[in-house]
Design an enzyme around this catalytic site. Structure first.
Site, PDB file in Angstrom:
ATOM      1  N   TYR A  24       0.811  -1.224   0.000  1.00  0.00           N
ATOM      2  CA  TYR A  24       0.000   0.000   0.000  1.00  0.00           C
ATOM      3  C   TYR A  24       0.846   1.277   0.000  1.00  0.00           C
ATOM      4  CZ  TYR A  24      -3.262  -3.661   1.126  1.00  0.00           C
ATOM      5  OH  TYR A  24      -3.982  -4.835   1.087  1.00  0.00           O
ATOM      6  N   HIS A 101      -9.871   0.842  -3.890  1.00  0.00           N
ATOM      7  CA  HIS A 101      -8.817  -0.003  -3.310  1.00  0.00           C
ATOM      8  C   HIS A 101      -7.477   0.613  -3.668  1.00  0.00           C
ATOM      9  CE1 HIS A 101     -11.541  -3.306  -2.312  1.00  0.00           C
ATOM     10  NE2 HIS A 101     -12.127  -3.062  -3.470  1.00  0.00           N
TER      11      HIS A 101
HETATM   12  C1  DHK Z   1      -6.997  -3.189   1.261  1.00  0.00           C
HETATM   13  C2  DHK Z   1      -6.935  -4.288   2.067  1.00  0.00           C
HETATM   14  O1  DHK Z   1      -6.715  -4.178   3.375  1.00  0.00           O
HETATM   15  C3  DHK Z   1      -7.073  -5.640   1.520  1.00  0.00           C
HETATM   16  O2  DHK Z   1      -7.684  -6.512   2.414  1.00  0.00           O
HETATM   17  C4  DHK Z   1      -7.798  -5.632   0.226  1.00  0.00           C
HETATM   18  C5  DHK Z   1      -7.402  -3.240  -0.153  1.00  0.00           C
HETATM   19  C6  DHK Z   1      -7.280  -4.588  -0.741  1.00  0.00           C
HETATM   20  C7  DHK Z   1      -6.709  -2.144  -0.943  1.00  0.00           C
HETATM   21  O3  DHK Z   1      -6.055  -2.411  -1.946  1.00  0.00           O
HETATM   22  O4  DHK Z   1      -6.858  -0.984  -0.550  1.00  0.00           O
HETATM   23  O5  DHK Z   1      -7.742  -6.905  -0.354  1.00  0.00           O
END
Ligand code: DHK
Length: 155
Positions: A24, A101
């Site tokens: 992320y 996402h």
């Molecule tokens: C965020 C999460 O915490 C995951 O569980 C998802 C999502 C994807 C994201 O890409 O922001 O699968």
């Protein structure tokens, strides 16, 4: 009066930036919120940006959005793939819903490929990190403006 947008974030979003495998990115959740708030101000939106690790809290917030919000942006995170209660609450919401996402969920494990949230979403943004969050805000601002224009032409 500014349009109100609820931006709801699900479990573990508070750990963005601390995630060791970097899925992320390196930006903290607090910094992402600051960026979204600044962008919302530019767009003339009043933004309620919230995060919870609890499904029921998210359901309560979606129900609150029915009464207070013109549009909804939601990253239900891991609950996207399991939560019928979140889907049902979203189906009761009247305005535009953007599912967001940070990561490209279709590039990842197959259990992330089916989202219940998508069944209620107007549109989906994935894989663009925090940039996608700002694009989601721009999209809802435009959708709300267009809806306003259609309403004023009809009256
Ligand atoms: C965020 C999460 O915490 C995951 O569980 C998802 C999502 C994807 C994201 O890409 O922001 O699968």
């Amino acid at each position: 009066m500014p349009r109100t947008v609820f931006f709801l974030n699900g479990p573990n979003a508070n750990l963005y930036g601390l995630d060791k495998n970097g899925t992320y990115g390196s930006e903290s959740f607090a910094s992402i919120e600051t960026g979204c708030q600044a962008h919302a101000t530019e767009l003339g939106l009043a933004l309620e940006f919230r995060q919870s690790n609890h499904e029921g809290v998210l359901v309560d917030w979606i129900q609150e959005a029915r009464l207070r919000a013109d549009a909804l942006i939601i990253n239900a995170a891991g609950l996207s793939y399991s939560s019928v209660p979140i889907l049902d609450a979203l189906l009761a919401f009247d305005g535009p819903i953007i599912e967001a996402h940070m990561s490209n969920i279709w590039k990842r494990e197959s259990f992330r490929h089916h989202s219940y949230v998508s069944k209620a979403a107007t549109g989906v943004i994935a894989g663009l990190g925090a940039r996608g969050y700002r694009l989601a805000l721009t999209a809802v601002a435009q959708m709300l403006e267009e809806a306003e224009e259609v309403k004023s032409q009809a009256s």
